[in-house]
Design an enzyme around this catalytic site. Sequence first.
Site, PDB file in Angstrom:
ATOM      1  N   TYR A 162      -1.757  -1.067  10.676  1.00 29.42           N
ATOM      2  CA  TYR A 162      -1.815  -1.283   9.227  1.00 29.42           C
ATOM      3  C   TYR A 162      -0.738  -0.836   8.318  1.00 29.42           C
ATOM      4  CZ  TYR A 162      -3.778  -1.273   4.360  1.00 29.42           C
ATOM      5  OH  TYR A 162      -4.041  -1.379   3.214  1.00 29.42           O
ATOM      6  N   LYS A 198       2.377  -2.693   6.229  1.00 27.92           N
ATOM      7  CA  LYS A 198       2.694  -2.738   4.757  1.00 27.92           C
ATOM      8  C   LYS A 198       3.997  -2.103   4.578  1.00 27.92           C
ATOM      9  CE  LYS A 198      -1.543  -3.836   3.178  1.00 27.92           C
ATOM     10  NZ  LYS A 198      -1.552  -5.111   2.282  1.00 27.92           N
ATOM     11  N   SER A 216       0.913  -1.125  -0.126  1.00 30.42           N
ATOM     12  CA  SER A 216      -0.054  -0.059   0.108  1.00 30.42           C
ATOM     13  C   SER A 216       0.878   1.378  -0.233  1.00 30.42           C
ATOM     14  CB  SER A 216      -0.926   0.095   1.197  1.00 30.42           C
ATOM     15  OG  SER A 216      -1.466   1.267   1.543  1.00 30.42           O
TER      16      SER A 216
HETATM   17  N1  LIG Z   1      -8.974  -0.532  -1.419  1.00 33.58           N
HETATM   18  C1  LIG Z   1      -7.643   0.375  -1.168  1.00 33.58           C
HETATM   19  O1  LIG Z   1      -7.989   1.620  -0.926  1.00 33.58           O
HETATM   20  C2  LIG Z   1      -6.477  -0.273  -0.795  1.00 33.58           C
HETATM   21  C3  LIG Z   1      -5.373   0.762  -0.855  1.00 33.58           C
HETATM   22  C4  LIG Z   1      -3.997   0.226  -0.701  1.00 33.58           C
HETATM   23  C5  LIG Z   1      -3.911  -1.129  -0.627  1.00 33.58           C
HETATM   24  N2  LIG Z   1      -4.861  -2.116  -0.548  1.00 33.58           N
HETATM   25  C6  LIG Z   1      -4.697  -3.449  -0.519  1.00 33.58           C
HETATM   26  O2  LIG Z   1      -5.420  -4.227  -1.414  1.00 33.58           O
HETATM   27  C7  LIG Z   1      -5.521  -5.462  -0.950  1.00 33.58           C
HETATM   28  C8  LIG Z   1      -6.808  -5.846  -1.259  1.00 33.58           C
HETATM   29  O3  LIG Z   1      -7.739  -4.885  -0.608  1.00 33.58           O
HETATM   30  P1  LIG Z   1      -9.246  -4.656  -1.253  1.00 33.58           P
HETATM   31  O4  LIG Z   1      -9.461  -2.954  -1.056  1.00 33.58           O
HETATM   32  O5  LIG Z   1      -9.476  -5.273  -2.540  1.00 33.58           O
HETATM   33  O6  LIG Z   1     -10.232  -5.213  -0.278  1.00 33.58           O
HETATM   34  P2  LIG Z   1     -11.681  -5.992  -0.272  1.00 33.58           P
HETATM   35  O7  LIG Z   1     -12.456  -5.480  -1.483  1.00 33.58           O
HETATM   36  O8  LIG Z   1     -12.229  -5.676   0.974  1.00 33.58           O
HETATM   37  O9  LIG Z   1     -11.306  -7.674  -0.487  1.00 33.58           O
HETATM   38  C9  LIG Z   1     -10.447  -8.389   0.476  1.00 33.58           C
HETATM   39  C10 LIG Z   1     -10.372  -9.524   0.149  1.00 33.58           C
HETATM   40  O10 LIG Z   1      -9.596 -10.403   0.920  1.00 33.58           O
HETATM   41  C11 LIG Z   1     -10.304 -11.663   1.682  1.00 33.58           C
HETATM   42  N3  LIG Z   1      -9.782 -11.687   2.752  1.00 33.58           N
HETATM   43  C12 LIG Z   1      -9.781 -10.575   3.967  1.00 33.58           C
HETATM   44  N4  LIG Z   1      -9.204 -11.241   5.024  1.00 33.58           N
HETATM   45  C13 LIG Z   1      -8.714 -12.382   4.648  1.00 33.58           C
HETATM   46  C14 LIG Z   1      -8.003 -13.196   5.199  1.00 33.58           C
HETATM   47  N5  LIG Z   1      -7.593 -13.408   6.522  1.00 33.58           N
HETATM   48  N6  LIG Z   1      -7.541 -14.561   4.698  1.00 33.58           N
HETATM   49  C15 LIG Z   1      -7.627 -14.658   3.200  1.00 33.58           C
HETATM   50  N7  LIG Z   1      -8.659 -13.734   2.610  1.00 33.58           N
HETATM   51  C16 LIG Z   1      -8.968 -12.776   3.460  1.00 33.58           C
HETATM   52  C17 LIG Z   1     -11.736 -11.176   1.508  1.00 33.58           C
HETATM   53  O11 LIG Z   1     -12.507 -12.201   1.381  1.00 33.58           O
HETATM   54  P3  LIG Z   1     -13.171 -13.055   2.461  1.00 33.58           P
HETATM   55  O12 LIG Z   1     -14.098 -12.168   3.415  1.00 33.58           O
HETATM   56  O13 LIG Z   1     -13.907 -14.223   1.999  1.00 33.58           O
HETATM   57  O14 LIG Z   1     -11.913 -13.633   3.194  1.00 33.58           O
HETATM   58  C18 LIG Z   1     -11.793 -10.409  -0.005  1.00 33.58           C
HETATM   59  O15 LIG Z   1     -11.450 -11.307  -0.989  1.00 33.58           O
HETATM   60  C19 LIG Z   1      -5.134  -5.507   0.602  1.00 33.58           C
HETATM   61  O16 LIG Z   1      -3.910  -5.899   0.522  1.00 33.58           O
HETATM   62  C20 LIG Z   1      -5.142  -4.054   1.020  1.00 33.58           C
HETATM   63  O17 LIG Z   1      -4.209  -3.679   1.913  1.00 33.58           O
HETATM   64  C21 LIG Z   1      -6.286  -1.703  -0.821  1.00 33.58           C
END
Ligand SMILES: NC(=O)c1ccc[n+]([C@@H]2O[C@H](COP(=O)([O-])OP(=O)(O)OC[C@H]3O[C@@H](n4cnc5c(N)ncnc54)[C@H](OP(=O)(O)O)[C@@H]3O)[C@@H](O)[C@H]2O)c1
Length: 255
Positions: free
Chosen positions: A160, A164, A147
């Site tokens: 968090y 990261k 991130s």
């Molecule tokens: N969205 C942003 O603004 C943003 C910014 C920077 C970085 N990121 C990074 O991008 C990545 C994906 O985030 P996203 O925004 O796509 O989130 P999201 O839409 O909430 O999706 C999260 C995914 O992870 C799964 N998950 C959650 N906890 C888990 C665990 N302990 N073990 C296995 N699976 C798990 C969830 O499914 P289940 O509930 O079925 O487990 C879901 O498939 C993360 O690493 C996050 O830190 C996101």
Amino acid sequence: MSTNLFDLTGKVALVTGASRGIGEHIAKLLAENGAHVIVSSRKIDGCQAVVDQIIAAGGSAQAIACHIGEMEQIESIFKQISTEHGKLDILVNNAAANPYFGHVLDTDLLAFQKTVDVNIRGYFFMSTIGAKLMKENGGGAIVNVASINGIIPGDYQGIYSITKAAVISMTKTFAKECAQFNIRVNALLPGGTDTKFASTLVNNPKILEQLMHHVPMKRVAQPEEMAGTVLYLVSNASSYTTGTAINVDGGYLIG
Ligand SMILES: NC(=O)c1ccc[n+]([C@@H]2O[C@H](COP(=O)([O-])OP(=O)(O)OC[C@H]3O[C@@H](n4cnc5c(N)ncnc54)[C@H](OP(=O)(O)O)[C@@H]3O)[C@@H](O)[C@H]2O)c1
């Protein structure tokens, strides 16, 4: 050999957190480019729905549940992959936890432990066990979804952000020590992206406005805008790239 640098035909890819958000779009793009994709998250139903869509679009995929905060589940998913496929070419560590939003001084042990167990221990052991499987088959590629908060800590997202930053460091360590096994390891640094994960940010006009002051492109990303960089990093298009972290952040880290 294919002249298409992005061709993943014959590759087996595992994407964690692929039931929705960024992971879902990564899984779909890798499948579109020929990989057999293992769509994984804690809840199998969401994964199966993504698999069904990939198959309906002509791709190849399967769902396997795995909570990356649970060591036995990490061991079990790789056992199943090894038995069914005999190899792993691509690992995308994407699933992460961010259970606490608040002042760093008020972080409780439970939130600390959950964040560290998933975001550091989970990524670490997914990578060690995954890389051993890749090594047996002559190499592979790992992408860690970190991130922008790993570079500039997000407001009230202390633990968090710390995890990261650790993922960026982990990426460099694995890249350095696994290059000899023909395994490349890189990181993606997303900026604010419109997913469930970021809903407190995206759906709060005040926080969103504050963030947009720092984003030259003046918008958050859509999750599909993260997938192209991952395809680049796992394919032959980036064959001499390892240990790097690519910002996909609308210019946020320009500062
Ligand atoms: N969205 C942003 O603004 C943003 C910014 C920077 C970085 N990121 C990074 O991008 C990545 C994906 O985030 P996203 O925004 O796509 O989130 P999201 O839409 O909430 O999706 C999260 C995914 O992870 C799964 N998950 C959650 N906890 C888990 C665990 N302990 N073990 C296995 N699976 C798990 C969830 O499914 P289940 O509930 O079925 O487990 C879901 O498939 C993360 O690493 C996050 O830190 C996101």
